[in-house]
Design a protein around this motif. Structure first.
Motif, short mmCIF file in Angstrom:
data_model
loop_
_atom_site.label_atom_id
_atom_site.label_comp_id
_atom_site.label_asym_id
_atom_site.label_seq_id
_atom_site.Cartn_x
_atom_site.Cartn_y
_atom_site.Cartn_z
N ARG A 1 47.97 -1.42 41.31
CA ARG A 1 47.16 -2.27 42.16
C ARG A 1 47.55 -2.07 43.62
NH1 ARG A 1 50.86 -3.96 44.72
NH2 ARG A 1 52.25 -5.73 44.31
N LEU A 2 46.55 -2.11 44.47
CA LEU A 2 46.76 -1.98 45.91
C LEU A 2 46.23 -3.24 46.57
CD1 LEU A 2 45.49 1.70 46.42
CD2 LEU A 2 47.85 0.93 46.08
N LYS A 3 47.09 -3.91 47.33
CA LYS A 3 46.65 -5.12 48.03
C LYS A 3 47.44 -5.26 49.32
CE LYS A 3 49.74 -8.30 45.52
NZ LYS A 3 49.79 -9.49 44.64
N GLY A 4 46.90 -6.05 50.22
CA GLY A 4 47.56 -6.28 51.49
C GLY A 4 47.74 -4.98 52.26
N SER A 5 48.95 -4.75 52.74
CA SER A 5 49.23 -3.56 53.54
C SER A 5 49.09 -2.28 52.73
CB SER A 5 50.64 -3.64 54.14
OG SER A 5 51.62 -3.67 53.09
N GLU A 6 49.14 -2.39 51.39
CA GLU A 6 49.02 -1.20 50.54
C GLU A 6 47.62 -0.60 50.56
OE1 GLU A 6 52.29 -2.44 47.10
OE2 GLU A 6 50.17 -2.97 46.90
N LEU A 7 46.65 -1.35 51.02
CA LEU A 7 45.29 -0.81 51.08
C LEU A 7 45.19 0.37 52.03
CD1 LEU A 7 43.22 -4.13 51.09
CD2 LEU A 7 43.44 -2.49 49.22
N ARG A 8 46.17 0.52 52.91
CA ARG A 8 46.17 1.69 53.78
C ARG A 8 46.38 2.98 53.00
NH1 ARG A 8 51.45 0.02 53.91
NH2 ARG A 8 53.07 1.64 54.09
N TYR A 9 46.91 2.87 51.76
CA TYR A 9 47.11 4.05 50.93
C TYR A 9 45.79 4.72 50.57
CZ TYR A 9 51.91 2.29 50.17
OH TYR A 9 53.20 1.85 50.34
N LEU A 10 44.68 3.98 50.69
CA LEU A 10 43.37 4.57 50.40
C LEU A 10 42.96 5.57 51.47
CD1 LEU A 10 41.48 1.38 49.16
CD2 LEU A 10 42.25 3.31 47.77
N LEU A 11 43.61 5.53 52.63
CA LEU A 11 43.41 6.55 53.66
C LEU A 11 44.43 7.64 53.38
CD1 LEU A 11 43.01 4.27 56.81
CD2 LEU A 11 41.20 5.38 55.46
N PRO A 12 44.01 8.77 52.86
CA PRO A 12 44.97 9.76 52.35
C PRO A 12 45.97 10.21 53.41
CG PRO A 12 42.73 10.29 51.66
CD PRO A 12 42.61 9.19 52.65
N GLU A 13 47.26 10.21 53.02
CA GLU A 13 48.31 10.72 53.89
C GLU A 13 48.25 12.25 53.93
OE1 GLU A 13 52.09 9.29 52.62
OE2 GLU A 13 51.32 7.27 52.21
N ARG A 14 48.55 12.79 55.10
CA ARG A 14 48.43 14.24 55.26
C ARG A 14 49.34 14.99 54.28
NH1 ARG A 14 48.88 16.42 61.26
NH2 ARG A 14 47.03 15.07 61.31
N ALA A 15 50.59 14.54 54.14
CA ALA A 15 51.52 15.24 53.24
C ALA A 15 51.06 15.13 51.80
CB ALA A 15 52.93 14.67 53.40
N LEU A 16 50.56 13.96 51.42
CA LEU A 16 50.07 13.78 50.04
C LEU A 16 48.81 14.60 49.81
CD1 LEU A 16 50.64 10.02 49.15
CD2 LEU A 16 51.30 12.01 47.78
N VAL A 17 47.95 14.67 50.81
CA VAL A 17 46.75 15.48 50.67
C VAL A 17 47.12 16.94 50.41
CG1 VAL A 17 44.77 16.42 51.92
CG2 VAL A 17 45.24 13.97 52.01
#
Length: 484
Positions: free
Chosen positions: A232-248
């Motif tokens: 689950r993603l909530k609060g500040s974790e919703l920023r994870y939906l914007l893909p990180e460059r290293a993870l991409v």
């Protein structure tokens, strides 16, 4: 080491008996796959009975195309599943959520682009496949509506894959059931315009699928949030939906070759459809309903392969390499037992099953039975290959399976189909399936035994803004190495 809280349906796959855990994890996945296949078959029955053999031919052509489109984004989901599984094996919950969020963002963006292109070029795609003229208008209508629902269907699949990476194969089963009930129930209502529903013909079947997937995505997202499941993603974790460059970079590096594997299979399937289309609408319809039957036969292999991959990923993440070979052997054993039993049952009762789609007097019926007799047994070999591929992919080895699939699908399978056609006629197409499956298994076995897939470990790059939650353990995952 601190343990993250477990929820109903989750499994720690790094401890305890392997065989029983593998079976317990695989059975709900098998249930999900069977439900999905039943949904396709029920929809095909509605389409065939209401709209005729031309509509069956149209949907079979469209389903192959959608498998190709699915391959364009499926690789991202598989790469994320590996990352989630290894992170969960290390008890690194935040890394699992970051990988999952980045994959969701990538898949949504990619699926929207693919859907738009598919809508625009649907007529050209179908003409390139030599879709029979009688089926072309129906196939175009069906395909365009299916493309509209592509983003929702891709997100639903990705969520299910991510949940399985944490050891939860029950939640996907329940929400797959919801999707199937909605899809199968709405199909006749929208095709025939029963009650207050509009009569939409073949577009109604595709619209039912679209509605079912949208509702299921919304429902499973709400469930994950309300039950506070690990992804689950909530609060500040919703920023994870914007893909990180290293993870991409990590997801693309592993996901693109996996997606390419899907595309290789799809292109081979599309080429086969093009060859089948040149033998008349009865043969096309027979091949279409045979594919429906094969969808069931491959379900145990796919479920076992997914379970093996999830178990192997968690154990690799936990540095439990001593268990990986045992997981492989258990997966191969269950494949022979389950897939072999299903193949035997299908060959015994195939006539009444085929008759569900086209009726007992259709000229397509004996053709479909003949195809099945020649090629159905080869799914035992297919299942063994899925087990081996599932294990090596769990450690991020994706180029080897890609090369193996390409060789088995093109030089071997399509080569046999074309080379033997002057001698065997249309039967050369059906014999090419066992030939390709045998080559696939042989090469996969050699890669598993001698390939370098055990070296190194896949990991989630460090977050630019690390935030450690209670119960979350962050470890230097890049130092893990296999014990041989």
């Amino acid at each position: 080491m601190a343990q993250p809280p477990h929820r109903p349906g989750q499994r720690d796959l790094t401890t305890g008996p392997i065989a029983s855990a593998l079976l317990a994890f695989a059975l709900p996945t098998l249930g999900s796959n069977v439900l999905q296949s039943m949904n396709g078959s029920i929809n095909a029955i509605w389409v065939g009975r209401f709209l005729g053999e031309g509509a069956i031919a149209a949907t079979s052509n469209t389903n192959i195309i959608m498998f190709l489109m699915f391959g364009a984004v499926f690789g991202f989901g598989m790469a994320a599943t590996i990352l989630v599984g290894q992170s969960w094996g290390r008890r690194d919950v935040d890394s699992a959520r970051r990988a999952f969020g980045s994959a969701i963002g990538l898949v949504i963006g990619t699926a929207i682009v693919v859907a738009a292109l598919g809508w625009a070029f649907a007529p050209d795609i179908l003409r390139a496949l030599a879709t029979p003229g009688d089926a072309l208008p129906l196939a175009q209508t069906y395909l365009r509506v299916i493309f509209l629902g592509l983003p929702a269907s891709m997100v639903l699949v990705l969520v299910f894959m991510g949940l399985r990476g944490t050891g939860d194969s029950l939640t996907p089963l329940w929400f797959m059931g919801l999707s199937v009930v909605l899809d199968a129930g709405l199909n006749p209502l929208l095709i025939a315009g029963l009650g207050p529903f509009p009569r939409m013909g073949i577009a109604g079947s595709a619209t039912a699928t679209l509605i079912a997937n949208v509702v299921a995505v919304a429902a499973v997202a709400a469930y994950i949030h309300l039950r506070d499941l690990p992804l689950r993603l909530k609060g500040s974790e919703l920023r994870y939906l914007l893909p990180e460059r290293a993870l991409v970079r990590t997801i693309l590096a592993k996901g693109l070759p996996i997606g390419a594997q899907m595309i290789v299979i799809s292109v081979a399937g599309l080429t086969m459809v093009g060859l089948v289309n040149r033998h008349g609408i009865e043969t096309v319809a027979a091949y279409g309903i045979t594919l429906q039957l094969w969808a069931y036969i491959q379900m145990p292999a796919l479920a076992i392969g997914a379970a093996v991959s999830a178990m192997a990923a968690q154990n690799i993440g936990a540095a439990r390499w001593d268990r990986v070979a045992r997981i492989t052997r258990a997966g191969l054993f269950y494949n022979v037992v389950m897939t072999g039993a299903l193949v035997a049952a299908v060959l015994l009762f195939e006539r009444p099953v085929f008759a569900l789609f086209v009726g007992g007097h259709s000229p397509a019926l004996p053709i479909a039975r003949h195809i099945s007799l020649i090629a159905t047994w080869s799914f035992i070999l297919f299942g063994a290959t899925m087990v081996l591929f599932g294990v090596v992919r769990a450690n991020g080895a994706v180029l080897g399976p890609l090369v193996i699939l390409f060789v088995a699908m093109f030089p071997v399978r399509l080569g046999v189909a074309l080379a033997l056609k002057p001698l065997l006629g249309v039967d050369a197409l059906w014999w090419s399936f066992p030939a390709g499956s045998a080559a696939n298994l042989l090469l996969a076995s050699l890669f598993y035994r001698y390939g370098g897939w055990r070296k190194g470990a896949l990991y989630v790059p460090a977050s630019p803004e690390p935030e450690q939650e209670a119960g979350t353990v962050l470890e230097p995952v890049g130092t893990l190495r296999p014990v041989r």
